[in-house]
Design a protein around this motif. Structure first.
Motif, mmCIF file in Angstrom:
data_model
loop_
_atom_site.group_PDB
_atom_site.id
_atom_site.type_symbol
_atom_site.label_atom_id
_atom_site.label_comp_id
_atom_site.label_asym_id
_atom_site.label_seq_id
_atom_site.Cartn_x
_atom_site.Cartn_y
_atom_site.Cartn_z
ATOM 1 N N ASP A 43 -1.414 4.699 6.634
ATOM 2 C CA ASP A 43 -2.795 5.116 6.386
ATOM 3 C C ASP A 43 -3.676 4.766 7.581
ATOM 4 O O ASP A 43 -3.559 3.683 8.161
ATOM 5 C CB ASP A 43 -3.361 4.409 5.148
ATOM 6 N N VAL A 44 -4.586 5.693 7.900
ATOM 7 C CA VAL A 44 -5.494 5.483 9.029
ATOM 8 C C VAL A 44 -6.845 5.007 8.494
ATOM 9 O O VAL A 44 -7.429 5.648 7.610
ATOM 10 C CB VAL A 44 -5.706 6.798 9.806
ATOM 11 N N ILE A 45 -7.343 3.882 8.995
ATOM 12 C CA ILE A 45 -8.700 3.483 8.628
ATOM 13 C C ILE A 45 -9.634 3.704 9.812
ATOM 14 O O ILE A 45 -9.309 3.407 10.958
ATOM 15 C CB ILE A 45 -8.823 2.032 8.110
ATOM 16 N N THR A 46 -10.774 4.299 9.508
ATOM 17 C CA THR A 46 -11.763 4.593 10.530
ATOM 18 C C THR A 46 -13.036 3.870 10.139
ATOM 19 O O THR A 46 -13.661 4.197 9.139
ATOM 20 C CB THR A 46 -12.015 6.109 10.605
ATOM 21 N N LEU A 47 -13.376 2.861 10.908
ATOM 22 C CA LEU A 47 -14.551 2.040 10.594
ATOM 23 C C LEU A 47 -15.668 2.455 11.534
ATOM 24 O O LEU A 47 -15.576 2.268 12.749
ATOM 25 C CB LEU A 47 -14.191 0.565 10.719
ATOM 26 N N ARG A 48 -16.693 3.066 10.946
ATOM 27 C CA ARG A 48 -17.750 3.692 11.738
ATOM 28 C C ARG A 48 -18.390 2.722 12.730
ATOM 29 O O ARG A 48 -18.513 1.536 12.460
ATOM 30 C CB ARG A 48 -18.809 4.305 10.822
ATOM 31 N N ALA A 49 -18.800 3.248 13.858
ATOM 32 C CA ALA A 49 -19.480 2.443 14.867
ATOM 33 C C ALA A 49 -20.898 2.183 14.399
ATOM 34 O O ALA A 49 -21.640 3.104 14.060
ATOM 35 C CB ALA A 49 -19.503 3.179 16.197
ATOM 36 N N LEU A 82 -11.488 -8.333 10.631
ATOM 37 C CA LEU A 82 -10.201 -8.783 10.110
ATOM 38 C C LEU A 82 -9.087 -8.414 11.096
ATOM 39 O O LEU A 82 -8.089 -9.113 11.235
ATOM 40 C CB LEU A 82 -9.952 -8.139 8.747
ATOM 41 N N LEU A 133 -14.122 -5.259 8.013
ATOM 42 C CA LEU A 133 -12.691 -5.039 8.259
ATOM 43 C C LEU A 133 -12.376 -4.961 9.744
ATOM 44 O O LEU A 133 -11.247 -5.249 10.158
ATOM 45 C CB LEU A 133 -12.223 -3.762 7.548
ATOM 46 N N MET A 135 0.829 -1.186 0.000
ATOM 47 C CA MET A 135 0.000 0.000 0.000
ATOM 48 C C MET A 135 0.881 1.261 0.000
ATOM 49 O O MET A 135 0.466 2.308 -0.410
ATOM 50 C CB MET A 135 -0.882 0.037 1.242
ATOM 51 N N LEU A 167 -1.570 -6.255 2.864
ATOM 52 C CA LEU A 167 -1.723 -5.124 3.773
ATOM 53 C C LEU A 167 -0.383 -4.643 4.337
ATOM 54 O O LEU A 167 -0.282 -3.532 4.824
ATOM 55 C CB LEU A 167 -2.679 -5.482 4.918
ATOM 56 N N LEU A 184 -2.631 1.310 9.220
ATOM 57 C CA LEU A 184 -2.067 0.235 8.411
ATOM 58 C C LEU A 184 -0.565 0.439 8.245
ATOM 59 O O LEU A 184 -0.019 1.498 8.574
ATOM 60 C CB LEU A 184 -2.758 0.181 7.052
#
Lengths: 484, 484
Positions: B193-199, B212, B209, B1, B468, B189
């Motif tokens: 990179d920042v991943i923000t997975l909504r609540a 994962l 994810l 990535m 990843l 990651l």
């Protein structure tokens, strides 16, 4: 993952012959009727297009595997030849996830439909992925068992489809959604390798690959078998219903019930527009309606009392129990219900399309989510937008909107349809919701996935897809926007 | 990535200076005491090695991020420079998952320890990943809330560690395990990179994810924040206990209770060896012991009655309620308990190592799993192997074995330790179990992952890892056997 060199076939007939020779006789069909009937699922836009005579993407063949080996042979061939494969359960998806692609094959799992074993001690069933929900329920009901998984599509959807599209049944408050029932899994990866993930109540042996396939919509692998948790079949159900003074008050009551943990199986809160048509034949006059259902066992009396007390404190008036019984009885008559909701005999073309949007969010944002999505849909809709809350959790719930779009002709209707969804998705994300609670992504919602996951989240998902399916043969154009 | 070109630094000091300049002052430490204290987690073999004076892998620096941006800067630097990063919560892992690697840095999240927000309406808490369990519980308890997540390590483990190592608390039968509580997630990651997975209570917008990252043990990303579901803190707990006539009868009773769905919070069945030491001070004489706990609310009377009836039908004799109270009070005194179990003052070296193996399986195979793993461990153990069943589900349960190995010297003990685990894993897989219920994989169980997931499953996990984290900087040598 596959290292075999690509092979090139100049003629489609040679390409298909090279597949047929790896499979039992009759497994590959090019019968025009079969190609047509497998060209789409139940995505309303595809149905509208079909109704107006537009040619939908048509597969070059339909493959009917009868075993995991057949699926593996097909996927190995597909990776070697760079042929797109569209896995298909029973074709009831509503987002285009099983729509065929040009120059691809449809892998129709409907012959892989055996209930392999019932393990009463572990309350588990082992089943082939193409097994339809109603057949699985019949087999279990004979033993006094049930999955408790009752999507509206139960008679026209399959176990593999449930897992691939992350299905949730109407009684998910009591039994859990499909991922909660999933104990073990067998699937075939793009290159033809078979992964067998042992059935276990839980494991901490690394990230859960079962869960990676849940919601993957055929883009990461083809599910061939599953072991699901089952429950005792209740003797019957009890129902009660209430009229909250407003939808907002209804949300507060629904939250109270969900957080009290009173062992409900079903909780559905209808807004005024939805209640009017859903319960119109029962003489429902105005205002929202809340329906609650639970197993009729020795705890039913306590639950009834708990629910009644909560409703009364919230100022909700009792409605007849018949509301619940009526809904339960007619819950899968989607077409009839849509017709009544929309007041149209025709649900599709010319110029007419009916669809549903099921979003979800936390309780603290649910009223805002309701208002935002409803307003976005209403901008485009030709009839009042109807909504119900369902699938309650301690932290939040789903909101299910039904809407009808009308254009002067189909082209206008299609443009309106796409604009309407674009606006609804933006409104949903803006209010902190997720764009799908249980219908999945397919083609329809793929353009909204970046907004849902963020650019980095989407990039991560693309990276996973690229790693597991380097040639991009598994259901291309679905789930992930554009081509990787 | 990450697309940035690799940079090469010939000297360690220059390399660390290039990191330090991206971070707030003082974030990078090379203090010898800090390097030593972050060289290992609570993996017994590492402790044995340390006790005998062996030099454990030592990081070249410990990084203390105070924000997601600091974590992102560190991982971007690590990918650019090809430096290994070992994320560390509170260091209580027992499989070596947080053991340092030579020439790598340890990313210690303990300063990212804020409880950011409590959303009472959605019953959710937003918290930084380095927050220790006891601190989170204190903050919640003050509001009358709890996560219900009580691993034995609660005071020495962190939220990020719980998620990364797929933790399950002792009351998971009532509250669910960590993945059930996880609503939303922020993670960084490999490339930064920042991943923000909504609540959200649930989403069908593609593969999850969040899931994962659950159990990924720092190999796929670094968790920086989470939103967890919370529950009302009960006023207290009620306990009851029974002596089944045999461990097999106890398993049948535990299964009956788990499948009756009587709303237990805790269910623990001790075999004779485990019961003797766990309840020895209460005068427990012989035979197994079953302890059951639940919230002391208005349903407690019904639960007590249900459990009593089930126990009586199964021919189990009542034991004093004090069994449960005693266990609850002392549940986190692991060292003391181990000492009593093993009858040794020294738990570690020279020549002595105590460890635990927590497997899981379906009810239909649980007696066989118990016999197989116990026999494999007993072949090597110097004291009777003790076992208890815990974490019951409708489909199965976990079995937790404690065992002591003794060698004439540490080298012999280490060889015995590795053989013992190898045999136990083989026995577990042979009996259809999973090698970890909640301790994770780390270094210890990585060699068994292929047997657990199959060659194709392991290859899929490696492919995901490679996608990843293409340069392999995230916690190398953990979870996945060997180097990819």
């Amino acid at each position: 993952m596959n290292r075999a060199p690509a092979r090139h076939y100049h003629r489609r007939v040679d390409l298909l012959a090279s597949l047929a020779e790896r499979l039992p006789e009759g497994a590959v069909s090019t019968h025009p009727g079969e190609l047509t009937s497998r060209s789409r699922d139940a995505w309303p836009l595809a149905m509208l297009r079909e109704a107006r005579g537009e040619r939908l993407p048509r597969p070059m063949a339909v493959v009917f595997p009868r075993s995991t080996e057949d699926v593996a042979a097909t996927l190995a061939w597909a990776t070697e030849t760079g042929t797109a494969v569209v896995p298909r359960g029973a074709g009831s998806g509503v987002c285009g996830g099983a729509q065929a692609v040009w120059r691809g094959v449809v892998l129709d799992l409907s012959f892989m439909n055996r209930v392999l074993a019932i393990d009463r001690e572990s309350m588990a069933v082992e089943v082939e992925a193409g097994t339809r929900g109603d057949r699985l329920e019949s087999a279990l009901n004979r033993e006094g068992l049930t999955t408790g998984h009752y999507p509206q599509s139960v008679a026209i959807s399959s176990v593999g489809g449930w897992i691939a599209a992350r299905s949730a049944g109407q009684a998910s408050a009591g039994y859990g959604a499909i991922e909660d029932l999933l104990l073990g899994l067998e699937a075939v990866l793009a290159g033809g390798d078979v992964i067998t993930l042992r059935a276990t109540p839980r494991s901490a042996a690394g990230p859960d690959l079962r869960r990676l396939l849940v919601g993957s919509e055929g883009t990461l692998g083809v599910i061939t078998q599953a072991r699901l948790s089952v429950a005792p079949l209740p003797d019957g159900y009890r129902w009660c219903a209430f009229r909250p003074s407003s939808f907002a008050d209804g949300i507060a009551l629904a939250r109270d019930l969900a957080q009290r943990d009173v062992r409900l199986m079903v909780l559905r809160l209808y807004d005024e527009a939805d209640a009017a048509v859903t319960f119109g034949t029962l003489g429902h006059e105005d205002g929202p309606a809340l329906v609650v259902g639970f197993a009729d066992d020795r705890r039913a009396g306590d639950i009834l009392e708990d629910v009644g007390r909560a409703a009364s404190s919230a100022g909700a008036e009792p409605l007849p129990d018949a509301y619940g019984e009526h809904w339960w009885k007619h819950r899968n008559d989607a077409v009839d219900l849509y017709r009544r909701i929309m007041g149209e005999e025709r649900m599709l073309g010319p110029g007419v399309v009916v669809d549903s949007a099921e979003v979800a969010g936390l309780w603290s944002g649910l009223s805002r989510l309701y208002a935002a999505v409803r307003e976005a849909l209403a901008e485009h809709a030709a009839r009042p937008v109807a909504c119900h809350l369902s699938h309650p959790y301690r932290s939040g719930a789903s909101l299910y909107f039904t809407f009808l779009l009308h254009g002067d002709d189909d082209q206008v209707a299609e443009r309106r349809y796409l604009s309407c969804w674009r606006d609804a998705a933006r409104a949903c994300h803006g209010a902190g919701g997720t764009i799908s609670h249980h219908h999945g992504v397919g083609i329809l919602k793929a353009p909204f996935l970046e907004e849902e996951l963020g650019a980095a989240g989407l990039a991560a998902l693309r990276a996973v897809k690229g790693a597991l399916d380097p040639r991009g043969i598994l259901n291309p154009g679905k789930l992930l926007p554009g081509e990787p």
